[in-house]
Every structure is written in structure tokens, then in C-alpha cells.
Write an enzyme that holds these catalytic residues in place. Structure first.
Site, short mmCIF file in Angstrom:
data_model
loop_
_atom_site.label_atom_id
_atom_site.label_comp_id
_atom_site.label_asym_id
_atom_site.label_seq_id
_atom_site.Cartn_x
_atom_site.Cartn_y
_atom_site.Cartn_z
CB VAL A 1 133.07 65.69 -83.20
CG1 VAL A 1 134.05 66.83 -83.41
CG2 VAL A 1 133.20 65.15 -81.78
N GLY A 2 131.26 66.01 -85.87
CA GLY A 2 131.07 66.58 -87.20
C GLY A 2 129.91 67.55 -87.25
CB SER B 1 132.36 60.95 -83.60
OG SER B 1 132.31 62.26 -83.08
CD GLU C 1 131.06 54.56 -87.13
OE1 GLU C 1 132.02 54.40 -87.92
OE2 GLU C 1 130.81 55.65 -86.59
CE LYS D 1 143.14 66.99 -81.80
NZ LYS D 1 143.21 65.64 -81.12
CB CYS E 1 135.15 55.63 -91.45
SG CYS E 1 135.91 56.69 -90.21
CD GLU F 1 135.90 59.39 -93.53
OE1 GLU F 1 134.98 58.55 -93.35
OE2 GLU F 1 136.99 59.32 -92.98
#
Length: 467
Positions: A249-250, A246, A413, A188, A301, A267
Site C-alpha cells: 500500500v505504501g 504494508s 516480513e 483514517k 513493524c 513507515e
């Protein structure tokens, strides 16, 4: 693939690509309506039209990947490697065209876009040769007439979700080794960069990739194809999952993979530190910090977050850095001014809105804003801003001073062109600051002191470090 004329205001940018999902080697429409991929450089420019995928599209892709798995798994690894090499050659033949699509779609400068295509080419070249090096191990046994050995085998169907800030390089890092090792893939791509993803997929198909080995499902993240992909982990659709995006979501993906006893590849975000010590070459450090903080409009990142300055050189560094911001930092339209620029627009309005929120946090923390604080527009632009900017979101470069280790700015971040100045009294305090956030993605050190170098190498809590 079909092309249609763009709107009258954006015809000079190029045509609009009408794309599809790739499932089982075929271009398929999705279950839902098409969405527009508009240029970050000029919102009038519709770069592509793509299907918003639903759960049924995910199911179709899963079936295609499973059907393709056994024959692909049993294809000899050197043959898989040769195909990977052909993918790299197709990318190389179309390098300039692909780079232009990246610039047009997400707003990277041409130099960065070309570098990104080269990353994908290099990945293909490296993993082509790995097709002949999928070595195992032979281990001596403590028992007579026994032999111990290991060998490599693929896992199965791999699910992947990638971000838009590196829309070709990062997918290549995930997809190419996965298929080289005999896995099949459902990918995706970012809704901000579906056009370059479609062209990457086209290169794989043109190289001779068998149907179903790699499949794409387009759409948004939350309440879209990304969410349906993550839900597929608990349904047993994937034997491995890889995600770039993000931290929030990770965590969801990590939890879902944990329930399936899988180890995900994640990552996520970063608050990357740079330490500049009193013996550093300040000209070199300023140049490095300027690019690390503001390149790609801070939308990496690995962008510099906390600039940690040894007190004896802090004021001098700050003065040189501010001077460089005024004289060397060029921003603006990358379709018009290309390699003159350090950075272009924000990739989308969502990122810009979140970036603007961080100014409230900084002021509450008591930090001092030395530069930035708003979007560029026709009223406030200065000589550093080049080209047409009214149809994109272009941010002023932000610089914060008097930031402390416990502040929101230091610990979180911020995706955008901003950096924090933090002053420390010693190398030990600098290391404590560098390791003082929840992140551990990248880091850097400027010094000539070998003892500090060795300590940094051994003690820094980051996966990538530059000295």
C-alpha cells in the site's frame, strides 16, 4: 458518543461504544452501514460500532479541513502548543481507562498498553514546547545590503492512515506535530482499533481543538475509506500524506504522491536484524531477543525478524533461547492475566491466516522448525498459556533454524510471533546479512568490541539502531 449493553457472553468486558466520524467538530454518521469492532481477546465482545465511510464522507472531511486551515494557520504557534499540552493532560488523566480499551480492542498486555498511552502523553509534552521553537535560519549573503533567512510555514491539509498495532502512539506521532505546525488533518484510523481512535479524538475536542482541525473517517482499507483516502491524493485533496502499514500500500501512496509532486511520510514493513557476536553477554542478548521477537505477538513493524548469530556462540545461544521460550515466555488472555504475559492474541483473523502461510515457505526453503507451527487451542495448550483463549486467535511462538540469506523466510516480513536463526562465521558476514534485505527499519547489535560497534554505527542500513 453512546454506550449500549454488550452481548450476554461479554458483558463483563464492558459496554459497546457507538461511535461516529468526527468532521468539522461534529459527530456524524457515515454514508454506509455500521461495522463492528470486535475484541481481539474475545470475539464475542463488540467493543464499538462505527460508520463505514464512503467517498462523500471524505469530501465532507476535506471541506471541513480546508475551512479550518486559514484560521488555524494564523493561530500563534505558542497558542497551538498550549492546546497540545492540554491534550496530553487529558490523556494522562485517563491513562488507565485508555490502556484498558487498547488491551480489550487489540489484545496488547496492560503493561504495553500503558506504555503506548504514555508515548502519546510524551509526544504532547514534547511538541507543546516546540510551539515556541519553530525556528528558521538567518544566513549571511555574499551580496551587500542583502539578508537571507528561512522560516517555517504549514503545508495545508494532511491525510493520514494508521495501523492497528500502535493505535494511539503512532497517530499521536503524526497528528500532534502536524497540528502544532498549523496544518489540518484528515485521519483514517485502523478498522481494528476505531474505539481508541474515537477516544483520542474526543480528548482533542475536549482540549479545545477548533472544529475541522482534525477530522476522522472510519472504515476498512481496501475497497473502503482507506482506498477513498488514497484516491483523494490524485484529486488534490491533500498537501501531505502520511501512512503506516504494508509496503504494497505504501508503494501506491508513493506513486500517487509522486504524481502530485509531494513527498509522503511512509513507515512500512521491516525484517529487522539482530547481530549477537561471540563476546556478547548471552543472558542479556537472549532476554532482548525474546522480547524483540515475541512481544506484541510479533505484530510490530520493528519486531525481530533475523537473529544473526556468530558461530562460536550459536549453539549455546540457541540452547539458552529455547530454554527461555519454555520457561519465561508466557502467552494468553491479557484481560485475565495482564502483566504476567509476554504476548496475547493476534489482532485479527486476517493476520493469523497470513502468519500461518509462512510455514509453507519455510518448509520449501529447507529451514528447520524448532518450535511452533499452529494456533493454540484447548487440545494443545501447555502451562505457558494462561486464561481463556477459545474466543481469540492465539499463536504458538515459532523458531526457525538453518535459515539462509537467500531464502523466502529471510527476505520477507512475517507479521506474527516468529524469528529466524542465521549462523555466520565473521562480523563482516553478519553485517552483510543484516543489510541483505530490502528493508531498513530497525536493527540491533550485541557486542563488547568497540571496533565492531563503530562499524555497525556507520555501515548498518537501518533508520533505528540499538547497541
Amino acid at each position: 458518543m453512546f454506550l449500549k449493553p454488550n452481548g450476554p457472553e461479554a458483558q463483563s468486558a464492558g459496554k459497546t461504544l457507538i461511535g461516529f466520524n468526527w468532521i468539522g467538530g461534529r459527530e456524524l454518521e457515515g454514508d454506509k452501514a455500521l461495522f463492528e469492532a470486535r475484541s481481539a481477546v474475545d470475539s464475542r465482545d463488540v467493543v464499538g460500532l462505527f460508520p463505514e465511510s464512503g467517498p462523500k464522507d471524505i469530501e465532507r472531511a476535506v471541506k471541513a479541513a480546508r475551512d479550518a486551515y486559514e484560521p488555524w494557520k494564523h493561530t500563534p504557534a505558542p497558542i497551538r502548543g498550549a492546546l497540545v499540552g492540554r491534550i496530553g493532560r487529558i490523556l494522562e488523566e485517563n491513562k488507565e481507562k485508555l490502556a484498558r480499551v487498547i488491551t480489550r480492542e487489540i489484545g496488547k498486555t496492560p503493561r504495553e498498553a500503558l506504555g503506548e498511552v504514555q508515548e502519546a502523553i510524551d509526544t504532547c509534552q514534547f511538541f507543546q514546547s516546540e510551539g515556541r521553537r519553530l525556528y528558521g535560519q538567518t544566513v549571511p549573503s555574499e551580496m551587500k545590503r542583502k539578508e537571507l533567512f528561512t522560516y517555517r510555514r504549514p503545508l495545508g491539509v494532511v491525510g493520514m492512515i494508521t495501523a492497528g498495532n500502535f493505535p494511539l502512539a503512532v497517530p499521536s506521532w503524526k497528528i500532534i506535530p502536524a497540528i502544532l505546525c498549523g496544518n489540518t488533518v484528515i485521519w483514517k484510523p485502523s478498522e481494528d482499533a476505531p474505539t481508541i481512535a474515537y477516544l483520542f479524538m474526543r480528548a482533542m475536542i475536549d482540549a479545545g481543538l477548533p472544529p475541522g482541525v482534525v477530522n476522522t473517517v472510519n472504515g476498512k482499507g481496501a475497497k473502503g475509506a482507506g482506498q477513498y483516502m488514497i484516491e483523494g491524493i490524485d484529486k488534490g485533496h491533500f498537501q501531505k500524506f502520511s501512512f503506516t502499514g504494508s509496503t504494497a500500500v505504501g508503494r501506491l501512496i508513493g506513486e500517487a504522491c509522486g504524481r502530485q509532486l509531494q513527498i509522503p511520510s511512509l513507515e512500512l514493513g521491516g525484517k529487522n536484524p539482530m547481530i549477537v557476536m561471540e563476546d556478547a553477554d548471552l543472558d542479556n542478548a537472549v532476554t532482548g531477543a525474546l522480547w524483540a521477537a515475541y512481544g506484541t505477538a510479533g505484530q510490530r513493524c520493528t519486531s525481530l525478524g533475523n537473529l544473526i548469530l556468530h558461530k562460536p556462540i550459536a549453539e549455546k545461544f540457541k540452547a539458552q533461547f529455547l530454554e527461555a521460550m519454555q520457561n519465561k515466555l508466557l502467552m494468553g488472555n491479557p484481560m485475565e492475566h495482564g502483566d504476567d504475559l509476554t504476548y496475547g492474541p493476534m489482532m485479527n483473523a486476517r493476520f493469523a491466516e497470513r502468519f500461518l502461510e509462512h510455514f509453507d515457505h519455510g518448509r520449501k526453503d529447507g529451514a528447520r522448525l524448532l518450535s511452533g507451527g499452529a494456533k493454540w487451542d484447548e487440545a494443545n495448550r501447555d502451562a505457558r498459556v494462561l486464561g481463556t483463549i477459545q474466543y481469540g486467535t492465539y499463536m504458538q511462538p515459532a523458531l526457525w533454524d538453518q535459515v539462509t540469506k537467500d531464502s523466502w523466510l529471510f527476505q520477507n516480513e512475517t507479521f506474527g510471533p516468529t524469528v529466524n536463526l542465521v549462523t555466520v562465521d565473521s562480523f563482516e558476514e553478519a553485517m552483510a546479512c543484516a543489510n541483505g534485505t530490502p528493508y531498513g527499519l530497525s536493527s540491533s547489535l550485541y557486542t563488547e568490541n568497540r571496533q565492531w560497534v563503530e562499524t555497525f554505527k556507520n555501515e548498518i542500513s537501518a533508520g533505528m539502531s540499538s547497541i
